[in-house]
Design an enzyme around this catalytic site. Sequence first.
Site, PDB file in Angstrom:
ATOM      1  CG  ASP A   1       4.958  -0.219   4.682  1.00 11.56           C
ATOM      2  OD1 ASP A   1       4.871   0.762   5.597  1.00 11.56           O
ATOM      3  OD2 ASP A   1       4.074  -0.941   4.498  1.00 11.56           O
TER       4      ASP A   1
ATOM      5  CG  ASN B   1      -4.539  -3.630   6.223  1.00  9.94           C
ATOM      6  OD1 ASN B   1      -5.701  -3.410   5.425  1.00  9.94           O
ATOM      7  ND2 ASN B   1      -4.274  -2.705   6.969  1.00  9.94           N
TER       8      ASN B   1
END
Length: 329
Positions: free
Chosen positions: A204, A15
């Site tokens: 996810d 991320n």
Amino acid sequence: MASQLSRIMRPDDANVAGNVHGGTILKMIEEAGAIISTRHCNSQNGERCVAALARVERTDFLSPMCIGEVAHVSAEITYTSKHSVEVQVHVMSENILTGTKKLTNKATLWYVPLSLKNVDKVLEVPPVVYSRQEQEEEGRKRYEAQKLARMETKWRNGDIVQPVLNPEPNTVSYSQSSLIHLVGPSDCTLHGFVHGGVTMKLMDEVAGIVAARHCKTNIVTASVDAINFHDKIRKGCVITISGRMTFTSNKSMEIEVLVDADPVVDNSQKRYRAASAFFTYVSLSQEGKSLPVPQLVPETEDEKKRFEEGKGRYLQMKAKRQGRPEPQP
């Protein structure tokens, strides 16, 4: 029988804060499990097959993994029934600059061997040799427990996530999210069915979007409750992965993720539920410290019911971690 995969974590695995996506790790776990179970199921002469993922038991993310670290994924077969294989997987992260290693994940996966000639035919699994009789008995107990849990999950998988116009902040509708994905050849096994790891990575991703929308901070996967794969997804299907917040504690969020498959090129088959799971996320500060989570505001009776069910799961896992008897409903 054991196998190991290793790969360095790249920027596209993580991320914006540099934490590796939980879905990336889940995909590597499934790849290691698929390799060792397929290898075992073809270890004797007979009809050739490929192992398909049927279920992933609860998986905790014990420590975050970052860009530049090497993930070492080791898999071992721990039990076989007549038609299924249990694989236990451990994930270690290695800082190749300092040599520091740490355990980041432990997971248990169940696979079934599908014939290469007929994808609807489940073949028999070659038995494994146990070093102790207790290993076989313990494995049989785990097998019966997961079989029962899969049946219970199938019965409660009929609902869908509906969009709501102009939702209020901190409500279920405000953060619920969906992704639509066309299944292509690179997503699939030799059979032309989606890899379980591809599905888990997409699940996810949706759960992460829900969590980020709810708390608007950096978020990471803390754990995944059992992921059940109810039916195969064929190449060419359009899959819709939907996520909604079900429960919040002071510092965690539970998100239910549902996967529905639509065989758009096959008019004889209707849309169906392919997989489902609960993901738990936590909110982190820029320093990596856990932050309080905005409390979810359930509005409908169904949302309130799901909130109480999520609270029950949260208290059960909290009791297990602290070594106390599980609270009774």
